[in-house]
Design a protein around this motif. Structure first.
Motif, PDB file in Angstrom:
ATOM      1  N   THR A 160      36.710 131.308  25.482  1.00 57.40           N
ATOM      2  CA  THR A 160      35.876 130.177  25.884  1.00 57.40           C
ATOM      3  C   THR A 160      36.464 129.452  27.084  1.00 57.40           C
ATOM      4  N   ARG A 161      37.741 129.665  27.351  1.00 56.29           N
ATOM      5  CA  ARG A 161      38.405 129.033  28.491  1.00 56.29           C
ATOM      6  C   ARG A 161      38.412 129.905  29.740  1.00 56.29           C
ATOM      7  N   THR A 162      38.267 131.204  29.576  1.00 56.90           N
ATOM      8  CA  THR A 162      38.352 132.136  30.693  1.00 56.90           C
ATOM      9  C   THR A 162      37.036 132.182  31.449  1.00 56.90           C
ATOM     10  N   CYS A 163      37.088 132.015  32.760  1.00 58.12           N
ATOM     11  CA  CYS A 163      35.888 132.082  33.594  1.00 58.12           C
ATOM     12  C   CYS A 163      35.422 133.534  33.670  1.00 58.12           C
ATOM     13  N   SER A 164      34.161 133.783  33.379  1.00 59.98           N
ATOM     14  CA  SER A 164      33.641 135.153  33.406  1.00 59.98           C
ATOM     15  C   SER A 164      33.408 135.644  34.829  1.00 59.98           C
ATOM     16  N   ALA A 165      33.498 134.758  35.818  1.00 56.20           N
ATOM     17  CA  ALA A 165      33.309 135.159  37.216  1.00 56.20           C
ATOM     18  C   ALA A 165      34.635 135.537  37.877  1.00 56.20           C
ATOM     19  N   CYS A 166      35.684 134.724  37.653  1.00 50.72           N
ATOM     20  CA  CYS A 166      36.956 134.991  38.337  1.00 50.72           C
ATOM     21  C   CYS A 166      38.125 135.216  37.382  1.00 50.72           C
ATOM     22  N   TYR A 167      37.895 135.134  36.073  1.00 51.86           N
ATOM     23  CA  TYR A 167      38.888 135.367  35.022  1.00 51.86           C
ATOM     24  C   TYR A 167      40.075 134.413  35.062  1.00 51.86           C
ATOM     25  N   SER A 168      39.905 133.204  35.599  1.00 53.30           N
ATOM     26  CA  SER A 168      40.976 132.215  35.540  1.00 53.30           C
ATOM     27  C   SER A 168      40.809 131.376  34.277  1.00 53.30           C
ATOM     28  N   LEU A 169      41.910 130.840  33.768  1.00 53.92           N
ATOM     29  CA  LEU A 169      41.866 129.978  32.584  1.00 53.92           C
ATOM     30  C   LEU A 169      41.571 128.552  33.044  1.00 53.92           C
ATOM     31  N   ALA A 170      40.317 128.261  33.274  1.00 49.88           N
ATOM     32  CA  ALA A 170      39.933 126.971  33.846  1.00 49.88           C
ATOM     33  C   ALA A 170      39.123 126.109  32.900  1.00 49.88           C
ATOM     34  N   GLY A 171      38.798 126.599  31.730  1.00 43.96           N
ATOM     35  CA  GLY A 171      37.951 125.869  30.794  1.00 43.96           C
ATOM     36  C   GLY A 171      38.671 124.742  30.088  1.00 43.96           C
ATOM     37  N   PRO A 172      37.924 123.914  29.366  1.00 41.50           N
ATOM     38  CA  PRO A 172      38.515 122.789  28.648  1.00 41.50           C
ATOM     39  C   PRO A 172      39.430 123.261  27.520  1.00 41.50           C
ATOM     40  N   THR A 173      40.503 122.500  27.283  1.00 41.89           N
ATOM     41  CA  THR A 173      41.479 122.875  26.268  1.00 41.89           C
ATOM     42  C   THR A 173      41.644 121.765  25.242  1.00 41.89           C
ATOM     43  N   GLY A 174      42.176 122.117  24.087  1.00 42.33           N
ATOM     44  CA  GLY A 174      42.489 121.138  23.053  1.00 42.33           C
ATOM     45  C   GLY A 174      41.353 120.923  22.078  1.00 42.33           C
ATOM     46  N   LEU A 175      41.696 120.385  20.923  1.00 43.98           N
ATOM     47  CA  LEU A 175      40.700 120.149  19.885  1.00 43.98           C
ATOM     48  C   LEU A 175      39.664 119.125  20.307  1.00 43.98           C
ATOM     49  N   SER A 176      40.073 118.127  21.073  1.00 44.71           N
ATOM     50  CA  SER A 176      39.123 117.095  21.492  1.00 44.71           C
ATOM     51  C   SER A 176      38.090 117.634  22.475  1.00 44.71           C
ATOM     52  N   MET A 177      38.406 118.726  23.139  1.00 48.84           N
ATOM     53  CA  MET A 177      37.490 119.291  24.131  1.00 48.84           C
ATOM     54  C   MET A 177      36.547 120.346  23.545  1.00 48.84           C
ATOM     55  N   LEU A 178      36.595 120.581  22.231  1.00 47.66           N
ATOM     56  CA  LEU A 178      35.675 121.531  21.611  1.00 47.66           C
ATOM     57  C   LEU A 178      34.229 121.060  21.694  1.00 47.66           C
ATOM     58  N   ALA A 179      34.031 119.766  21.855  1.00 42.39           N
ATOM     59  CA  ALA A 179      32.676 119.216  21.967  1.00 42.39           C
ATOM     60  C   ALA A 179      32.054 119.494  23.331  1.00 42.39           C
ATOM     61  N   VAL A 180      32.874 119.873  24.306  1.00 42.77           N
ATOM     62  CA  VAL A 180      32.367 120.172  25.653  1.00 42.77           C
ATOM     63  C   VAL A 180      31.678 121.526  25.610  1.00 42.77           C
ATOM     64  N   ARG A 181      30.378 121.558  25.827  1.00 41.54           N
ATOM     65  CA  ARG A 181      29.619 122.801  25.717  1.00 41.54           C
ATOM     66  C   ARG A 181      29.412 123.498  27.053  1.00 41.54           C
ATOM     67  N   THR A 182      29.425 122.760  28.164  1.00 39.77           N
ATOM     68  CA  THR A 182      29.305 123.368  29.498  1.00 39.77           C
ATOM     69  C   THR A 182      30.465 122.885  30.353  1.00 39.77           C
ATOM     70  N   TRP A 183      30.940 123.748  31.229  1.00 39.59           N
ATOM     71  CA  TRP A 183      32.042 123.395  32.103  1.00 39.59           C
ATOM     72  C   TRP A 183      31.952 124.183  33.404  1.00 39.59           C
ATOM     73  N   GLY A 184      32.615 123.685  34.430  1.00 37.52           N
ATOM     74  CA  GLY A 184      32.612 124.336  35.732  1.00 37.52           C
ATOM     75  C   GLY A 184      33.996 124.821  36.105  1.00 37.52           C
ATOM     76  N   CYS A 185      34.049 125.952  36.773  1.00 38.59           N
ATOM     77  CA  CYS A 185      35.301 126.546  37.213  1.00 38.59           C
ATOM     78  C   CYS A 185      35.551 126.162  38.670  1.00 38.59           C
ATOM     79  N   GLY A 186      36.776 126.299  39.123  1.00 38.09           N
ATOM     80  CA  GLY A 186      37.128 126.021  40.512  1.00 38.09           C
ATOM     81  C   GLY A 186      36.485 126.980  41.494  1.00 38.09           C
ATOM     82  N   CYS A 187      36.026 128.142  41.005  1.00 41.20           N
ATOM     83  CA  CYS A 187      35.377 129.117  41.888  1.00 41.20           C
ATOM     84  C   CYS A 187      33.918 128.747  42.148  1.00 41.20           C
ATOM     85  N   GLY A 188      33.428 127.705  41.462  1.00 40.58           N
ATOM     86  CA  GLY A 188      32.053 127.255  41.653  1.00 40.58           C
ATOM     87  C   GLY A 188      31.083 127.684  40.564  1.00 40.58           C
TER      88      GLY A 188
END
Length: 102
Positions: free
Chosen positions: A44-72
């Motif tokens: 859930t943290r790995t970007c499917s476009a560039c494979y970087s670990l850019a997604g939200p982390t931690g238990l408090s961030m499990l509520a985040v359903r959409t996120w953006g990567c640095g690759c755009g």
């Protein structure tokens, strides 16, 4: 099952998962299909476009359903994880970018 789980803890759950994976592997082999087990860690943290670990982390961030990567790329957490698991199961290296044609 719940009673056994409270009595024996995590080992019952892991044994059940192991049995399920063994049955799926057997059935896929008997039907001439290939079965690959893919570790779902960090999918859930790995970007499917560039494979970087850019997604939200931690238990408090499990509520985040959409996120953006640095690759755009913008990701829905569940769809992104499914895409990463699919590509990992197909044996694609992280450096290969796959684009779907709609």
């Amino acid at each position: 099952f719940k009673g056994m789980q409270t009595l024996f803890g995590k080992s019952v759950t892991e044994a059940s998962l192991g049995s399920l994976l063994a049955m799926i592997a057997y059935k896929s082999q008997s039907c001439g299909r290939q079965f690959r087990w893919v570790n779902s860690r960090n999918t859930t943290r790995t970007c499917s476009a560039c494979y970087s670990l850019a997604g939200p982390t931690g238990l408090s961030m499990l509520a985040v359903r959409t996120w953006g990567c640095g690759c755009g790329a913008q990701h829905d957490r569940d769809i992104n994880a499914a895409q990463v698991i699919l590509r990992s199961g197909q044996g694609m290296p992280a450096s290969v970018k796959v684009y779907s044609v709609v």
